[in-house]
Design a protein around this motif. Structure first.
Motif, short mmCIF file in Angstrom:
data_model
loop_
_atom_site.label_atom_id
_atom_site.label_comp_id
_atom_site.label_asym_id
_atom_site.label_seq_id
_atom_site.Cartn_x
_atom_site.Cartn_y
_atom_site.Cartn_z
N PHE A 194 106.18 6.63 78.09
CA PHE A 194 105.99 5.42 77.36
C PHE A 194 105.00 5.88 75.84
CE2 PHE A 194 104.77 0.83 76.04
CZ PHE A 194 105.83 0.89 75.25
N VAL A 195 103.76 6.30 76.32
CA VAL A 195 102.65 6.65 75.46
C VAL A 195 103.47 7.88 74.52
CG1 VAL A 195 100.52 7.45 74.93
CG2 VAL A 195 100.69 5.54 76.52
N THR A 196 103.85 9.01 75.14
CA THR A 196 104.39 10.07 74.38
C THR A 196 105.48 9.48 73.48
OG1 THR A 196 103.98 11.51 76.18
CG2 THR A 196 105.60 12.45 74.51
N GLY A 197 106.37 8.66 73.86
CA GLY A 197 107.45 8.27 73.41
C GLY A 197 107.07 7.26 72.00
N LEU A 198 105.93 6.58 72.08
CA LEU A 198 105.16 5.73 71.05
C LEU A 198 104.84 7.03 70.06
CD1 LEU A 198 103.53 2.69 73.08
CD2 LEU A 198 105.49 2.61 71.60
N LYS A 199 104.19 7.81 70.46
CA LYS A 199 103.42 8.77 69.57
C LYS A 199 104.56 9.33 69.03
CE LYS A 199 99.32 9.40 72.21
NZ LYS A 199 98.44 10.50 72.50
N GLU A 235 108.71 7.71 62.40
CA GLU A 235 108.76 6.79 61.18
C GLU A 235 107.95 7.36 59.87
OE1 GLU A 235 110.73 4.66 61.17
OE2 GLU A 235 111.05 4.03 63.09
N ASN A 236 106.99 8.27 60.08
CA ASN A 236 106.27 8.80 59.08
C ASN A 236 107.33 9.88 58.39
OD1 ASN A 236 103.44 8.29 58.52
ND2 ASN A 236 103.33 8.19 60.79
N GLN A 237 107.92 10.45 59.26
CA GLN A 237 109.17 11.25 58.88
C GLN A 237 110.21 10.68 58.05
OE1 GLN A 237 111.60 13.32 62.05
NE2 GLN A 237 112.19 14.96 60.42
N ALA A 238 110.46 9.31 58.30
CA ALA A 238 111.33 8.55 57.70
C ALA A 238 110.69 8.22 56.24
CB ALA A 238 111.82 7.41 58.58
N LEU A 239 109.65 7.92 56.24
CA LEU A 239 109.00 7.69 54.92
C LEU A 239 108.93 8.93 54.17
CD1 LEU A 239 106.04 5.61 55.80
CD2 LEU A 239 107.94 4.77 54.84
N THR A 262 103.19 -0.03 61.74
CA THR A 262 102.18 -1.07 62.17
C THR A 262 102.29 -1.57 63.48
OG1 THR A 262 101.66 -1.64 59.86
CG2 THR A 262 100.85 -3.21 61.42
N ARG A 263 103.54 -2.07 63.90
CA ARG A 263 104.05 -2.33 64.99
C ARG A 263 103.69 -1.63 66.27
NH1 ARG A 263 109.19 -3.96 62.89
NH2 ARG A 263 108.74 -5.73 61.71
N ILE A 264 104.20 0.02 65.91
CA ILE A 264 103.89 0.85 66.91
C ILE A 264 102.42 1.14 67.16
CG2 ILE A 264 103.96 3.40 67.26
CD1 ILE A 264 106.87 3.12 65.57
N GLU A 265 101.57 1.13 66.06
CA GLU A 265 100.03 1.25 66.22
C GLU A 265 99.40 0.11 66.81
OE1 GLU A 265 98.99 1.67 62.15
OE2 GLU A 265 99.16 3.62 62.10
N GLY A 266 100.16 -1.20 66.81
CA GLY A 266 99.57 -2.24 67.58
C GLY A 266 99.95 -2.37 68.96
N ALA A 303 108.94 -6.80 72.18
CA ALA A 303 109.28 -7.65 71.00
C ALA A 303 109.16 -6.94 69.84
CB ALA A 303 108.48 -8.89 71.15
N PRO A 304 107.97 -6.04 69.79
CA PRO A 304 107.96 -5.47 68.43
C PRO A 304 108.85 -4.10 68.41
CG PRO A 304 105.80 -5.03 69.84
CD PRO A 304 106.86 -6.08 70.44
N LEU A 305 109.12 -3.44 69.60
CA LEU A 305 110.11 -2.50 69.54
C LEU A 305 111.55 -2.80 69.44
CD1 LEU A 305 108.71 -0.27 72.61
CD2 LEU A 305 108.55 0.08 70.20
N THR A 306 111.81 -4.09 69.75
CA THR A 306 113.13 -4.73 69.45
C THR A 306 113.10 -5.22 67.91
OG1 THR A 306 113.40 -5.58 71.78
CG2 THR A 306 114.82 -6.57 70.09
N ALA A 307 111.86 -5.58 67.43
CA ALA A 307 112.00 -5.90 66.00
C ALA A 307 112.22 -4.63 65.38
CB ALA A 307 110.51 -6.49 65.48
N ASN A 308 111.82 -3.50 65.51
CA ASN A 308 111.96 -2.07 64.82
C ASN A 308 113.51 -1.69 65.20
OD1 ASN A 308 109.23 -2.25 64.42
ND2 ASN A 308 108.78 -0.11 65.34
N LEU A 309 114.03 -1.85 66.44
CA LEU A 309 115.51 -1.53 66.60
C LEU A 309 116.28 -2.35 65.71
CD1 LEU A 309 117.56 -0.13 68.32
CD2 LEU A 309 116.98 -2.06 70.14
N ASP A 310 115.85 -3.73 65.74
CA ASP A 310 116.90 -4.57 64.75
C ASP A 310 117.02 -3.99 63.54
OD1 ASP A 310 117.22 -5.97 67.27
OD2 ASP A 310 116.22 -7.50 66.49
#
Length: 169
Positions: free
Chosen positions: A9-14, A20-24, A56-60, A130-137
């Motif tokens: 999970f932690v690896t996936g979050l990182k 997301e930085n790549q997307a930017l 920001t959500r991922i960092e949270g 919830a935060p991951l679902t918000a990102n997914l949406d």
């Protein structure tokens, strides 16, 4: 097993943070070059703001696990994103190449978030769902917009090209 799931999970979050930085690093140069496609520029600007919120959500979520993002992964993927965006600038059909690449990248992000949500559920991290679902949406909405607007962008590109106008961006 709980330790293994947490590590996954932690690896996936990182990885998601770096993604997301790549997307930017892909979207920001694109939006700066767009002249003839104001609706695409507006949507990219909106999604840039959403992406910053996703980070920001991922960092949270990482903070809640007493973890931090990987600066090395962030830098490496940002660099590859910048190079990808740069590569399209020499194409005569840059707006189309960007549209294809953005659609593919959004679907990659959708898959990443679906997987992360699954791991969060398996690992007993319900607060992360919830935060991951918000990102997914948000990623699903952007992918749908790109899909729905590809015909319009392609038609405008063809019309501009036919009229002898700059059709790249």
């Amino acid at each position: 097993m709980a330790t293994d799931v947490r590590e996954i999970f932690v690896t996936g979050l990182k990885n998601a943070h770096a993604m997301e930085n790549q997307a930017l690093s892909i979207m920001k140069p694109q939006v700066a070059r767009i002249e003839n496609y104001p609706e695409v520029a507006a949507k990219l600007e909106q999604h840039i703001r959403e992406t910053e919120g996703q980070i920001t959500r991922i960092e949270g979520v990482l903070d809640s696990l007493s973890e931090d993002h990987s600066t090395l992964k962030d830098m490496a993927l940002s660099l590859t994103g910048s190079l990808a965006a740069l590569g399209h600038t020499v194409a005569g059909d840059e707006i189309l190449k960007n549209s294809f690449a953005n659609y593919a990248f959004e679907n990659f992000e959708i898959a990443a978030y679906r997987s992360l949500i699954t791991v969060a559920e398996l690992g007993g991290f319900p607060a992360a769902v919830a935060p991951l679902t918000a990102n997914l949406d948000e990623e699903r909405a952007m992918a749908a917009w790109l899909n729905d607007n590809l015909r319009t962008v392609t038609m405008r590109f063809a019309a501009l090209r036919e009229a002898g106008a700059t059709a790249k961006v």
